[in-house]
Enzyme design. Structure first.
Site, PDB file in Angstrom:
ATOM      1  N   TYR A 152     -77.673 -53.445 -29.857  1.00 47.95           N
ATOM      2  CA  TYR A 152     -77.568 -54.520 -28.876  1.00 47.95           C
ATOM      3  C   TYR A 152     -78.927 -55.202 -28.643  1.00 47.95           C
ATOM      4  O   TYR A 152     -79.943 -54.809 -29.203  1.00 47.95           O
ATOM      5  CB  TYR A 152     -76.974 -53.973 -27.576  1.00 47.95           C
ATOM      6  CG  TYR A 152     -75.450 -53.958 -27.563  1.00 47.95           C
ATOM      7  CD1 TYR A 152     -74.716 -54.165 -28.733  1.00 47.95           C
ATOM      8  CD2 TYR A 152     -74.748 -53.755 -26.387  1.00 47.95           C
ATOM      9  CE1 TYR A 152     -73.331 -54.171 -28.714  1.00 47.95           C
ATOM     10  CE2 TYR A 152     -73.356 -53.750 -26.358  1.00 47.95           C
ATOM     11  CZ  TYR A 152     -72.652 -53.959 -27.521  1.00 47.95           C
ATOM     12  OH  TYR A 152     -71.288 -53.967 -27.492  1.00 47.95           O
ATOM     13  N   SER A 153     -78.922 -56.176 -27.748  1.00 47.24           N
ATOM     14  CA  SER A 153     -80.072 -57.079 -27.597  1.00 47.24           C
ATOM     15  C   SER A 153     -81.366 -56.382 -27.202  1.00 47.24           C
ATOM     16  O   SER A 153     -81.354 -55.309 -26.595  1.00 47.24           O
ATOM     17  CB  SER A 153     -79.756 -58.142 -26.554  1.00 47.24           C
ATOM     18  OG  SER A 153     -78.858 -59.056 -27.117  1.00 47.24           O
ATOM     19  N   ARG A 184     -79.119 -52.249 -20.435  1.00 46.80           N
ATOM     20  CA  ARG A 184     -79.435 -52.740 -21.788  1.00 46.80           C
ATOM     21  C   ARG A 184     -80.415 -53.912 -21.779  1.00 46.80           C
ATOM     22  O   ARG A 184     -80.836 -54.373 -20.744  1.00 46.80           O
ATOM     23  CB  ARG A 184     -78.145 -53.158 -22.491  1.00 46.80           C
ATOM     24  CG  ARG A 184     -77.278 -54.152 -21.733  1.00 46.80           C
ATOM     25  CD  ARG A 184     -76.050 -54.515 -22.562  1.00 46.80           C
ATOM     26  NE  ARG A 184     -75.096 -55.312 -21.798  1.00 46.80           N
ATOM     27  CZ  ARG A 184     -74.054 -54.795 -21.145  1.00 46.80           C
ATOM     28  NH1 ARG A 184     -73.809 -53.495 -21.162  1.00 46.80           N
ATOM     29  NH2 ARG A 184     -73.247 -55.592 -20.460  1.00 46.80           N
ATOM     30  N   ASP A 185     -80.708 -54.357 -22.999  1.00 46.27           N
ATOM     31  CA  ASP A 185     -81.485 -55.582 -23.263  1.00 46.27           C
ATOM     32  C   ASP A 185     -82.955 -55.468 -22.850  1.00 46.27           C
ATOM     33  O   ASP A 185     -83.458 -56.267 -22.039  1.00 46.27           O
ATOM     34  CB  ASP A 185     -80.842 -56.807 -22.575  1.00 46.27           C
ATOM     35  CG  ASP A 185     -79.351 -56.908 -22.844  1.00 46.27           C
ATOM     36  OD1 ASP A 185     -78.900 -56.361 -23.868  1.00 46.27           O
ATOM     37  OD2 ASP A 185     -78.631 -57.531 -22.031  1.00 46.27           O
ATOM     38  N   ASP A 241     -76.651 -63.393 -28.845  1.00 51.45           N
ATOM     39  CA  ASP A 241     -77.981 -63.571 -28.231  1.00 51.45           C
ATOM     40  C   ASP A 241     -79.150 -63.678 -29.217  1.00 51.45           C
ATOM     41  O   ASP A 241     -79.209 -62.926 -30.192  1.00 51.45           O
ATOM     42  CB  ASP A 241     -78.329 -62.368 -27.351  1.00 51.45           C
ATOM     43  CG  ASP A 241     -77.205 -61.931 -26.449  1.00 51.45           C
ATOM     44  OD1 ASP A 241     -76.185 -62.599 -26.403  1.00 51.45           O
ATOM     45  OD2 ASP A 241     -77.372 -60.891 -25.789  1.00 51.45           O
ATOM     46  N   GLU A 273     -77.525 -59.227 -17.265  1.00 50.87           N
ATOM     47  CA  GLU A 273     -77.868 -59.022 -18.669  1.00 50.87           C
ATOM     48  C   GLU A 273     -79.164 -59.777 -18.987  1.00 50.87           C
ATOM     49  O   GLU A 273     -79.560 -60.698 -18.282  1.00 50.87           O
ATOM     50  CB  GLU A 273     -76.738 -59.533 -19.568  1.00 50.87           C
ATOM     51  CG  GLU A 273     -75.430 -58.780 -19.353  1.00 50.87           C
ATOM     52  CD  GLU A 273     -74.364 -59.099 -20.402  1.00 50.87           C
ATOM     53  OE1 GLU A 273     -73.795 -58.159 -20.968  1.00 50.87           O
ATOM     54  OE2 GLU A 273     -74.106 -60.290 -20.647  1.00 50.87           O
ATOM     55  N   LEU A 288     -70.290 -63.674 -36.745  1.00 58.25           N
ATOM     56  CA  LEU A 288     -70.559 -64.183 -35.390  1.00 58.25           C
ATOM     57  C   LEU A 288     -72.001 -63.935 -34.979  1.00 58.25           C
ATOM     58  O   LEU A 288     -72.542 -62.858 -35.224  1.00 58.25           O
ATOM     59  CB  LEU A 288     -69.619 -63.481 -34.397  1.00 58.25           C
ATOM     60  CG  LEU A 288     -69.841 -63.738 -32.907  1.00 58.25           C
ATOM     61  CD1 LEU A 288     -68.500 -63.810 -32.174  1.00 58.25           C
ATOM     62  CD2 LEU A 288     -70.734 -62.682 -32.241  1.00 58.25           C
ATOM     63  N   LEU A 289     -72.593 -64.936 -34.368  1.00 57.61           N
ATOM     64  CA  LEU A 289     -73.941 -64.812 -33.797  1.00 57.61           C
ATOM     65  C   LEU A 289     -73.812 -64.851 -32.285  1.00 57.61           C
ATOM     66  O   LEU A 289     -73.030 -65.643 -31.757  1.00 57.61           O
ATOM     67  CB  LEU A 289     -74.801 -65.963 -34.318  1.00 57.61           C
ATOM     68  CG  LEU A 289     -76.111 -66.349 -33.620  1.00 57.61           C
ATOM     69  CD1 LEU A 289     -77.055 -67.004 -34.632  1.00 57.61           C
ATOM     70  CD2 LEU A 289     -75.906 -67.287 -32.428  1.00 57.61           C
ATOM     71  N   GLN A 345     -78.157 -61.297 -32.359  1.00 56.13           N
ATOM     72  CA  GLN A 345     -76.989 -60.426 -32.385  1.00 56.13           C
ATOM     73  C   GLN A 345     -76.032 -60.959 -33.447  1.00 56.13           C
ATOM     74  O   GLN A 345     -75.671 -62.143 -33.428  1.00 56.13           O
ATOM     75  CB  GLN A 345     -76.309 -60.432 -31.009  1.00 56.13           C
ATOM     76  CG  GLN A 345     -77.067 -59.669 -29.958  1.00 56.13           C
ATOM     77  CD  GLN A 345     -76.970 -58.171 -30.197  1.00 56.13           C
ATOM     78  OE1 GLN A 345     -75.955 -57.568 -29.931  1.00 56.13           O
ATOM     79  NE2 GLN A 345     -78.038 -57.577 -30.706  1.00 56.13           N
TER      80      GLN A 345
HETATM   81  C1  FRU Z   1     -75.218 -60.714 -23.766  1.00 55.35           C
HETATM   82  C2  FRU Z   1     -74.879 -59.318 -24.278  1.00 55.35           C
HETATM   83  C3  FRU Z   1     -76.004 -58.339 -24.042  1.00 55.35           C
HETATM   84  C4  FRU Z   1     -75.761 -57.302 -25.099  1.00 55.35           C
HETATM   85  C5  FRU Z   1     -75.268 -58.141 -26.249  1.00 55.35           C
HETATM   86  C6  FRU Z   1     -74.263 -57.470 -27.137  1.00 55.35           C
HETATM   87  O1  FRU Z   1     -74.489 -61.709 -24.417  1.00 55.35           O
HETATM   88  O2  FRU Z   1     -73.676 -58.861 -23.691  1.00 55.35           O
HETATM   89  O3  FRU Z   1     -76.072 -57.811 -22.739  1.00 55.35           O
HETATM   90  O4  FRU Z   1     -76.900 -56.565 -25.424  1.00 55.35           O
HETATM   91  O5  FRU Z   1     -74.708 -59.310 -25.691  1.00 55.35           O
HETATM   92  O6  FRU Z   1     -73.983 -58.273 -28.254  1.00 55.35           O
END
Ligand code: FRU
Length: 460
Positions: A84-85, A143-144, A25, A199, A22-23, A41
């Site tokens: 994560y992202s 995050r992110d 972000d 996010e 699965l792909l 991701q």
């Molecule tokens: C957005 C998200 C981000 C997180 C990532 C995890 O789609 O939920 O906030 O870092 O995907 O895969």
């Protein structure tokens, strides 16, 4: 992306897809030493959201993508349940990746660490561990990281966040050395609540305007807006030297009017173009689990790259010009009339519709599956597809600011991206049809206001 093994009937040619699994972000977008890097991701072994690594592809031209070894794996205490992202920047010939380490502790509670990894060759990364720990007043939904440089020894980072009162926010940090980061509080002084979590924040800087892009969760749908599970959109405004974003107004505008667009990220390339990739896969979990490509061991794709510009309060999004290189031979050009059917050259097509003046009302169908309906009087454009789980027809719509004059469609076996009025609005969507029909059917079209339609075959 074409892989060695077949990815089944819905394989995509010119979109970035995972080789398997699965792909989600797009991450770490950058042009480093002249090469475009897209990370994403990636759940390498399953088509669900359990464990995320950073997948990696590179390209010299935004068209031909080469798979690279996985860049970040969740195998350290600070990222053991997911890398994560995050984002990338280059400094002194090194590529820096900033990402979120997702951790579940012994009590199964979430912990988030903002982490750094560095590379000299852009392929192999050395993790440096956490650089930011949990801030006070916020839940562990933080995050992110998106990082950018404003001056020598002057870097900013923004983070998607949730306050302890369970409302969404974005935090901003400052650094003079890329490893020590000082929290400067909220990016924006908001009065009103806007969803429960934000996010993937991003700030785009044009000459006299900044645009704050983010993906809030928990908005309530109203008429044509906010009808997907989560949303991505933007506010225009000013980014001050104190690290505050001052919006021009509070009208959050969705970036994409289709069904599946989410978590976009931008970067400035060496020609100072602002380029955006998004994820074409946000949907309710049960709809996601029913995507037919799961049978072939993969799921989801990124959007085609879009060049962003700012005009009169709007972000304009246009397919990057490199995509013209996908066009094969000479196009077929015709005037499309009501009740006529036009054969599409293949399943990978670009279709341009141009009106001499402005469009009249019309409705056409692509592959007898996706319909596009425009009403001249209201300037409302509506796109309808079949939900592959329920079998029901479902629509998304927007009212255009200006009368319709132009449309550009990018079609693949299971994706459609529709750019309207040279990028004023965009609809992105997946569709899955079991028929082999390959036509554009102009079901109705105002007499005397027929569009000129140009059909291109696309191939990498
Ligand atoms: C957005 C998200 C981000 C997180 C990532 C995890 O789609 O939920 O906030 O870092 O995907 O895969």
């Amino acid at each position: 992306m074409v892989q060695n093994k077949t990815m089944g009937k819905y394989e995509l040619d010119y979109h970035i897809t995972p080789p398997k699994g699965l792909l989600n972000d797009p991450n770490g977008l950058i042009q480093f030493n002249g090469v475009y890097h897209v990370f994403y991701q990636w759940n390498q072994n399953e088509t669900n959201h359990t464990t995320k690594s950073w997948g990696h592809v590179t390209s010299k031209d935004l068209i031909q993508w080469t798979n690279q070894p996985v860049a970040l794996e969740p195998n350290d205490w600070f990222d053991k349940d997911g890398c994560y992202s995050g984002s990338a920047l280059s400094y002194e010939n090194k590529l820096y990746l900033f990402y979120t380490g997702n951790v579940r502790n012994e009590k199964n509670e979430r912990e988030s660490y903002q982490c750094l990894a560095v590379s000299e060759d852009g392929i192999n990364f050395e993790k440096k561990g956490p650089i930011i720990h949990q801030p006070i007043g916020y839940t562990a939904h933080i995050r992110d990281p998106k990082v950018w440089q404003t001056d020598n020894n002057d870097w900013w980072m923004i983070l998607g966040a949730q306050k302890e009162n369970l409302t969404g926010d974005t935090l901003i940090y400052h650094s003079t050395n890329l490893t020590d980061w000082v929290c400067k509080g909220s990016l924006m002084d908001q009065k009103d609540e806007f969803g429960y979590m934000w996010e993937c924040p991003d700030l785009v800087h044009f000459e006299n305007k900044s645009v704050f892009i983010f993906s809030p969760q928990g908005l309530t749908s109203k008429k044509d807006e906010f009808n997907n599970i989560y949303h991505s959109g933007y506010l225009t405004g000013e980014f001050t030297k104190f690290g505050k974003f001052k919006p021009d107004n509070h009208s959050f505008k969705e970036l994409d009017r289709g069904f599946d667009f989410y978590a976009p990220q931008t970067f400035k390339d060496n020609n100072a173009r602002v380029i955006l990739f998004g994820w074409m896969g946000v949907m309710e979990p049960e709809v996601e689990a029913a995507i037919p490509t799961i049978q072939d061991g993969w799921v989801h794709n990124l959007t085609i790259p879009r060049e962003l510009s700012y005009s009169d309060g709007l972000l304009i999004q246009q397919p990057v010009t490199e995509l013209k290189r996908l066009r094969q031979a000479s196009p077929r050009i015709t005037i499309a009339k009501a009740n006529e059917s036009y054969r599409l050259p293949t399943v990978q097509n670009e279709i341009l519709l141009n009106w001499e003046k402005t469009a009249g009302s019309f409705e056409f169908q692509i592959r007898k599956e996706v319909s596009v309906d425009y009403k001249e009087e209201s300037r409302r454009i509506k796109v309808t597809r079949t939900n592959w789980l329920t079998g029901n027809r479902e629509s998304r719509a927007v009212t255009l600011k200006k009368p319709l004059v132009q449309m550009q469609l990018f079609l693949e076996s299971s994706t459609l991206e529709l750019f309207i009025n040279n990028g004023e609005e965009v609809f992105s969507l997946r569709y899955f049809t079991t028929t082999e029909v390959n036509t554009l059917d102009m079901n109705s079209c105002t007499l005397g206001k027929e569009p000129e339609v140009t059909f291109y075959t696309l191939k990498k």
